[in-house]
Design a protein around this motif. Structure first.
Motif, short mmCIF file in Angstrom:
data_model
loop_
_atom_site.label_atom_id
_atom_site.label_comp_id
_atom_site.label_asym_id
_atom_site.label_seq_id
_atom_site.Cartn_x
_atom_site.Cartn_y
_atom_site.Cartn_z
N GLU A 58 0.81 -1.11 -0.09
CA GLU A 58 -0.03 -0.13 -0.25
C GLU A 58 0.86 1.24 0.06
O GLU A 58 1.77 1.18 0.50
CB GLU A 58 -0.89 0.01 1.39
CG GLU A 58 -1.91 1.36 1.10
CD GLU A 58 -2.55 1.19 2.43
OE1 GLU A 58 -2.84 0.40 3.19
OE2 GLU A 58 -3.44 2.46 2.46
N ASN A 117 -4.35 4.89 -2.26
CA ASN A 117 -5.47 5.43 -1.42
C ASN A 117 -6.34 6.71 -2.36
O ASN A 117 -5.27 7.64 -2.87
CB ASN A 117 -5.07 6.29 -0.11
CG ASN A 117 -4.62 4.95 0.60
OD1 ASN A 117 -5.69 4.22 1.46
ND2 ASN A 117 -3.55 4.45 1.23
N GLU A 149 -8.04 2.22 -3.13
CA GLU A 149 -8.66 2.05 -1.86
C GLU A 149 -9.60 3.44 -1.61
O GLU A 149 -9.16 4.54 -1.58
CB GLU A 149 -7.74 1.95 -0.93
CG GLU A 149 -7.07 0.78 -0.97
CD GLU A 149 -5.98 0.72 0.51
OE1 GLU A 149 -6.15 1.26 1.45
OE2 GLU A 149 -5.37 -0.51 0.38
N ASP A 179 -12.16 0.91 2.02
CA ASP A 179 -10.96 1.14 3.32
C ASP A 179 -11.55 1.28 4.54
O ASP A 179 -12.93 1.81 4.55
CB ASP A 179 -10.10 2.30 2.68
CG ASP A 179 -8.85 2.51 3.42
OD1 ASP A 179 -8.37 1.68 4.15
OD2 ASP A 179 -7.81 3.27 3.02
N LYS A 200 -11.29 -3.97 3.52
CA LYS A 200 -10.30 -3.73 4.54
C LYS A 200 -10.70 -3.38 5.88
O LYS A 200 -11.29 -2.24 5.94
CB LYS A 200 -9.04 -2.65 3.90
CG LYS A 200 -8.59 -2.76 2.75
CD LYS A 200 -7.39 -1.89 2.55
CE LYS A 200 -6.12 -2.18 3.29
NZ LYS A 200 -4.85 -1.29 2.71
N GLU A 236 -6.53 -4.71 8.54
CA GLU A 236 -5.49 -3.60 8.67
C GLU A 236 -4.95 -3.65 10.08
O GLU A 236 -5.66 -3.93 11.17
CB GLU A 236 -6.17 -2.26 8.68
CG GLU A 236 -6.69 -1.81 7.30
CD GLU A 236 -7.26 -0.37 7.23
OE1 GLU A 236 -7.37 0.02 6.22
OE2 GLU A 236 -8.02 0.06 8.48
CA CA Z 1 -5.79 2.71 2.84
#
Ligand code: CA
Ligand code: C2E
Ligand code: CA
Ligand code: CA
Length: 279
Positions: A58, A117, A149, A179, A200, A236
């Motif tokens: 990420e 992101n 995300e 996310d 996530k 996460e």
């Molecule tokens: Ca993220």
């Protein structure tokens, strides 16, 4: 000191310090930062729990403000969104990430996927999807290796706009992940109407699964339902071995967190990518 700190920048750049800046000053500094290229992407590995190998990274944005140290995206992304600067910063993030992905592929690290992101305001600006398409061509990256995300709220507000942008990019092969899943108010059923590849699960649930039966039940429930809907699940903020064990037991697909590695600069992540196995 700096490199050894367990957790990153918060220690050096307290929230309050930024708060004392006027928003307009942060904006000014942000504009300068774009010109002077003071941004850097850090990367955190995402582990496939089936074989414990790195599956992806990420990309997490860092701002090196001269004289002030590293500033967290939590502090400047909101200002960037309000001022519209997020459009340029967002494109820059995409370019850096695509360029790094291509470079790694050229070095033989060809298994790697990358997650980027997106802020809500950014992906809903006009021509966002065209910009992405253009950058894919420019950097010659495989769209199948790219995930974006987005948050639950961002995904469901202006649903028709979301649907249009997500559908276009999905057709190119890009995947979307939700996310911070579990912190919003939308249900999986509703989200399912969008072309989404996975969720996530927010760190706040993961940090409780060791001690709280309820949190564990919630996470287990999310995994069961996600799998029925053909969605992958990423945990996460995994910080302990016990959390990892539980997540494996209840069938979670992927995990990331300080247990494996905190986000690190490009040259450091490269060493991990070559090894591919962290334990
Ligand atoms: Ca993220
Ligand atoms: P996020 O997408 O939820 O990213 C996860 C955050 O949790 C990251 O903070 C990461 O460093 C941190 N983290 C990862 N593992 C652990 C762990 O085991 N324990 C703990 N305590 N924390 C962990 P970071 O890098 O400060 O990023 C904060 C947020 O800023 C991100 O949250 C994301 O929403 C946003 N952000 C970061 N980069 C970008 C970007 O390029 N564009 C946009 N629009 N937003 C970004
Ligand atoms: Ca998250
Ligand atoms: Ca978050």
């Amino acid at each position: 000191a700096k490199e050894n700190g367990k957790n990153d920048f918060q220690i050096f750049m307290p929230f309050m310090l930024m708060k004392n800046f006027k928003k307009i000053e942060i904006e000014k500094s942000l504009k300068k930062a774009i010109e002077a290229d003071q941004f850097e992407l850090y990367y955190q590995p995402v582990i496939n729990l089936r074989n414990m190998e790195i599956h992806s990274v990420e990309a997490l944005l860092r701002w090196h403000l001269p004289g002030k140290g590293i500033i967290s995206p939590l502090e400047f992304i909101p200002v960037a969104e309000e001022s519209g600067l997020i459009v340029r910063i967002g494109e820059m993030v995409i370019e850096k990430a695509f360029s790094d992905l291509k470079e790694w592929e050229n070095k033989g690290i060809d298994y790697l996927h990358i997650a980027i992101n997106l802020s809500t305001r950014q992906f809903k600006t006009k021509f966002f999807e065209k910009m992405v398409q253009k950058q894919i061509e420019r950097y010659g990256v495989n769209p199948q290796k790219i995930s974006f995300e987005i948050t639950e709220t961002g995904a469901v507000e202006n649903f028709d706009v979301s649907l249009k942008i997500l559908s276009f990019l999905c057709q190119l092969g890009i995947k979307f992940l939700i996310d911070d899943f579990g912190t919003g108010y939308s249900s999986l059923i509703y989200l399912r109407r969008l072309p989404i590849g996975g969720v996530k699960i927010d760190r706040s649930f993961i940090s409780e699964i060791e001690l709280s039966k309820e949190s564990r039940a919630i996470v287990e429930g999310i995994i069961l339902m996600a799998h029925k809907l053909d969605l992958k699940v990423i945990a996460e903020g995994v910080e302990t071995k016990r959390e990892l064990e539980i997540l494996k037991e209840i069938g979670c697909d992927f995990a990331q967190g300080y247990l494996f590695s905190k986000p690190v600069p490009k040259t450091e992540i490269e060493k991990l990518l070559i090894e591919r196995k962290i334990f």
